[in-house]
Motif scaffolding. Sequence first.
Motif, PDB file in Angstrom:
ATOM      1  N   MET A 179       0.837  -1.192   0.000  1.00  8.26           N
ATOM      2  CA  MET A 179       0.000   0.000   0.000  1.00  8.26           C
ATOM      3  C   MET A 179       0.872   1.242   0.000  1.00  8.26           C
ATOM      4  SD  MET A 179      -1.468   0.151   3.947  1.00  8.26           S
ATOM      5  CE  MET A 179      -2.295   1.724   3.663  1.00  8.26           C
ATOM      6  N   THR A 180       0.380   2.295  -0.635  1.00  6.09           N
ATOM      7  CA  THR A 180       1.125   3.543  -0.719  1.00  6.09           C
ATOM      8  C   THR A 180       0.133   4.698  -0.738  1.00  6.09           C
ATOM      9  OG1 THR A 180       2.905   4.690  -1.897  1.00  6.09           O
ATOM     10  CG2 THR A 180       1.220   3.618  -3.251  1.00  6.09           C
ATOM     11  N   GLY A 181       0.629   5.913  -0.819  1.00  4.60           N
ATOM     12  CA  GLY A 181      -0.232   7.083  -0.883  1.00  4.60           C
ATOM     13  C   GLY A 181       0.383   8.280  -0.189  1.00  4.60           C
ATOM     14  N   HIS A 182      -0.309   9.412  -0.346  1.00  2.54           N
ATOM     15  CA  HIS A 182       0.188  10.675   0.193  1.00  2.54           C
ATOM     16  C   HIS A 182      -0.666  11.228   1.329  1.00  2.54           C
ATOM     17  CE1 HIS A 182       1.910  10.561  -3.902  1.00  2.54           C
ATOM     18  NE2 HIS A 182       2.879  11.305  -3.419  1.00  2.54           N
ATOM     19  N   GLY A 183      -1.743  10.537   1.687  1.00  2.00           N
ATOM     20  CA  GLY A 183      -2.651  11.152   2.653  1.00  2.00           C
ATOM     21  C   GLY A 183      -3.325  10.182   3.584  1.00  2.00           C
ATOM     22  N   ASN A 184      -4.600  10.455   3.851  1.00  2.00           N
ATOM     23  CA  ASN A 184      -5.344   9.769   4.897  1.00  2.00           C
ATOM     24  C   ASN A 184      -5.607   8.299   4.562  1.00  2.00           C
ATOM     25  OD1 ASN A 184      -6.672   9.548   7.329  1.00  2.00           O
ATOM     26  ND2 ASN A 184      -8.593  10.423   6.594  1.00  2.00           N
ATOM     27  N   VAL A 185      -5.583   7.492   5.592  1.00  2.00           N
ATOM     28  CA  VAL A 185      -5.901   6.066   5.509  1.00  2.00           C
ATOM     29  C   VAL A 185      -6.903   5.768   6.621  1.00  2.00           C
ATOM     30  CG1 VAL A 185      -5.034   3.714   5.688  1.00  2.00           C
ATOM     31  CG2 VAL A 185      -3.580   5.504   4.689  1.00  2.00           C
ATOM     32  N   VAL A 186      -8.033   5.161   6.273  1.00  2.00           N
ATOM     33  CA  VAL A 186      -9.036   4.806   7.275  1.00  2.00           C
ATOM     34  C   VAL A 186      -9.511   3.384   7.020  1.00  2.00           C
ATOM     35  CG1 VAL A 186     -11.321   5.290   8.216  1.00  2.00           C
ATOM     36  CG2 VAL A 186      -9.818   7.186   7.598  1.00  2.00           C
ATOM     37  N   PHE A 187      -9.397   2.540   8.033  1.00  2.00           N
ATOM     38  CA  PHE A 187      -9.925   1.188   7.978  1.00  2.00           C
ATOM     39  C   PHE A 187     -11.150   1.104   8.888  1.00  2.00           C
ATOM     40  CE2 PHE A 187      -5.214  -0.043   7.509  1.00  2.00           C
ATOM     41  CZ  PHE A 187      -5.282  -0.022   6.121  1.00  2.00           C
ATOM     42  N   SER A 188     -12.181   0.423   8.429  1.00  2.00           N
ATOM     43  CA  SER A 188     -13.344   0.170   9.286  1.00  2.00           C
ATOM     44  C   SER A 188     -12.978  -0.897  10.314  1.00  2.00           C
ATOM     45  CB  SER A 188     -14.529  -0.306   8.441  1.00  2.00           C
ATOM     46  OG  SER A 188     -14.268  -1.605   7.926  1.00  2.00           O
ATOM     47  N   ASP A 189     -13.839  -1.083  11.290  1.00  2.00           N
ATOM     48  CA  ASP A 189     -13.580  -2.112  12.305  1.00  2.00           C
ATOM     49  C   ASP A 189     -13.500  -3.496  11.665  1.00  2.00           C
ATOM     50  OD1 ASP A 189     -13.569  -0.176  14.263  1.00  2.00           O
ATOM     51  OD2 ASP A 189     -15.618  -0.577  14.951  1.00  2.00           O
ATOM     52  N   ALA A 190     -14.367  -3.756  10.688  1.00  2.00           N
ATOM     53  CA  ALA A 190     -14.346  -5.052  10.011  1.00  2.00           C
ATOM     54  C   ALA A 190     -13.049  -5.232   9.218  1.00  2.00           C
ATOM     55  CB  ALA A 190     -15.552  -5.190   9.092  1.00  2.00           C
ATOM     56  N   GLU A 191     -12.579  -4.149   8.612  1.00  2.00           N
ATOM     57  CA  GLU A 191     -11.322  -4.219   7.858  1.00  2.00           C
ATOM     58  C   GLU A 191     -10.141  -4.444   8.784  1.00  2.00           C
ATOM     59  OE1 GLU A 191     -12.539  -1.414   4.036  1.00  2.00           O
ATOM     60  OE2 GLU A 191     -11.633  -0.500   5.814  1.00  2.00           O
ATOM     61  N   ILE A 192     -10.166  -3.802   9.945  1.00  2.00           N
ATOM     62  CA  ILE A 192      -9.114  -4.005  10.940  1.00  2.00           C
ATOM     63  C   ILE A 192      -9.039  -5.473  11.327  1.00  2.00           C
ATOM     64  CG2 ILE A 192      -8.504  -3.606  13.367  1.00  2.00           C
ATOM     65  CD1 ILE A 192      -7.644  -1.300  11.654  1.00  2.00           C
ATOM     66  N   LEU A 193     -10.172  -6.083  11.591  1.00  2.00           N
ATOM     67  CA  LEU A 193     -10.218  -7.487  11.975  1.00  2.00           C
ATOM     68  C   LEU A 193      -9.711  -8.377  10.850  1.00  2.00           C
ATOM     69  CD1 LEU A 193     -10.999  -9.683  14.002  1.00  2.00           C
ATOM     70  CD2 LEU A 193     -13.328  -9.602  13.064  1.00  2.00           C
ATOM     71  N   ASN A 194     -10.100  -8.072   9.629  1.00  3.40           N
ATOM     72  CA  ASN A 194      -9.673  -8.882   8.487  1.00  3.40           C
ATOM     73  C   ASN A 194      -8.164  -8.753   8.261  1.00  3.40           C
ATOM     74  OD1 ASN A 194     -10.573 -10.691   6.369  1.00  3.40           O
ATOM     75  ND2 ASN A 194     -10.122  -9.057   4.912  1.00  3.40           N
ATOM     76  N   LEU A 195      -7.643  -7.539   8.382  1.00  2.00           N
ATOM     77  CA  LEU A 195      -6.204  -7.331   8.228  1.00  2.00           C
ATOM     78  C   LEU A 195      -5.427  -8.055   9.324  1.00  2.00           C
ATOM     79  CD1 LEU A 195      -6.212  -3.556   7.262  1.00  2.00           C
ATOM     80  CD2 LEU A 195      -5.182  -5.376   5.880  1.00  2.00           C
ATOM     81  N   ARG A 196      -5.927  -7.984  10.549  1.00  4.01           N
ATOM     82  CA  ARG A 196      -5.251  -8.664  11.653  1.00  4.01           C
ATOM     83  C   ARG A 196      -5.236 -10.177  11.407  1.00  4.01           C
ATOM     84  NH1 ARG A 196      -8.481  -7.486  16.052  1.00  4.01           N
ATOM     85  NH2 ARG A 196      -7.468  -5.432  16.179  1.00  4.01           N
ATOM     86  N   ASN A 197      -6.360 -10.733  11.006  1.00  7.74           N
ATOM     87  CA  ASN A 197      -6.424 -12.170  10.724  1.00  7.74           C
ATOM     88  C   ASN A 197      -5.494 -12.556   9.579  1.00  7.74           C
ATOM     89  OD1 ASN A 197      -8.293 -12.639  12.744  1.00  7.74           O
ATOM     90  ND2 ASN A 197     -10.058 -12.441  11.391  1.00  7.74           N
ATOM     91  N   TYR A 198      -5.446 -11.705   8.571  1.00 10.76           N
ATOM     92  CA  TYR A 198      -4.556 -11.940   7.427  1.00 10.76           C
ATOM     93  C   TYR A 198      -3.101 -12.000   7.866  1.00 10.76           C
ATOM     94  CZ  TYR A 198      -1.720 -10.486   3.384  1.00 10.76           C
ATOM     95  OH  TYR A 198      -0.727 -10.370   2.429  1.00 10.76           O
TER      96      TYR A 198
END
Length: 212
Positions: free
Chosen positions: A75-94
């Motif tokens: 992942m890359t970018g120049h600005g804001n990053v926002v993960f939802s609670d469901a995305e946080i859980l999925n990323l952690r499991n990943y």
Amino acid sequence: MKKIALVLFLFSCFSYAQEIALLKYNGGGDWYANPTSLPNLIKYANQTLGTTLKAKPATVEPGSPDLLSYPFVHMTGHGNVVFSDAEILNLRNYLLSGGFLHADDNYGMDTYIRREIKRIFPNTDLVEIPANHPIFQRPNVFANGLPKIHEHDNKRPQAFGIFIDNRLVLLYTFECDLGDGWEDPEVHNDPKEVREKALKMGANILNYIFKN
């Protein structure tokens, strides 16, 4: 259970054609920056490491069940990053199941990605990765650790990581801009030696994931 999940994850990665992915996140940051970066890194890795990565990276969202299909997500970018609670859980499991996330600050992401990483692993701190770590040693030696590719704020380049059971699962590169160095030559007009340095470091990251 975590060890079983890791074994199954790695088995799935090597049982099928290898593919890496770009993370499409919310928050307004330009997740799509550096469109030529990953294709160039893939080509370089296939030529120098003997990997068999598909020439075009996939695009995956952090909440998608497809996330588990990719051993490496960038992942890359120049600005804001926002993960939802469901995305946080999925990323952690990943990440706990054997996945690897590389966040590359393209300038302006730092505050936001640090906040979201803390949400993924609230009880684990980002730590600076020492120059003697294998990710800087194989197959290309970077004696001083992360190389400098582009100048932002006249700060030294730093590589930070999240380690789980002594395994690096998340790499955050700051004040370096590896992705810019992976882009086509005419995008930033970087000298050949700068692009080569960036690609070699990228190859080290992929080598750590696929061959370590």
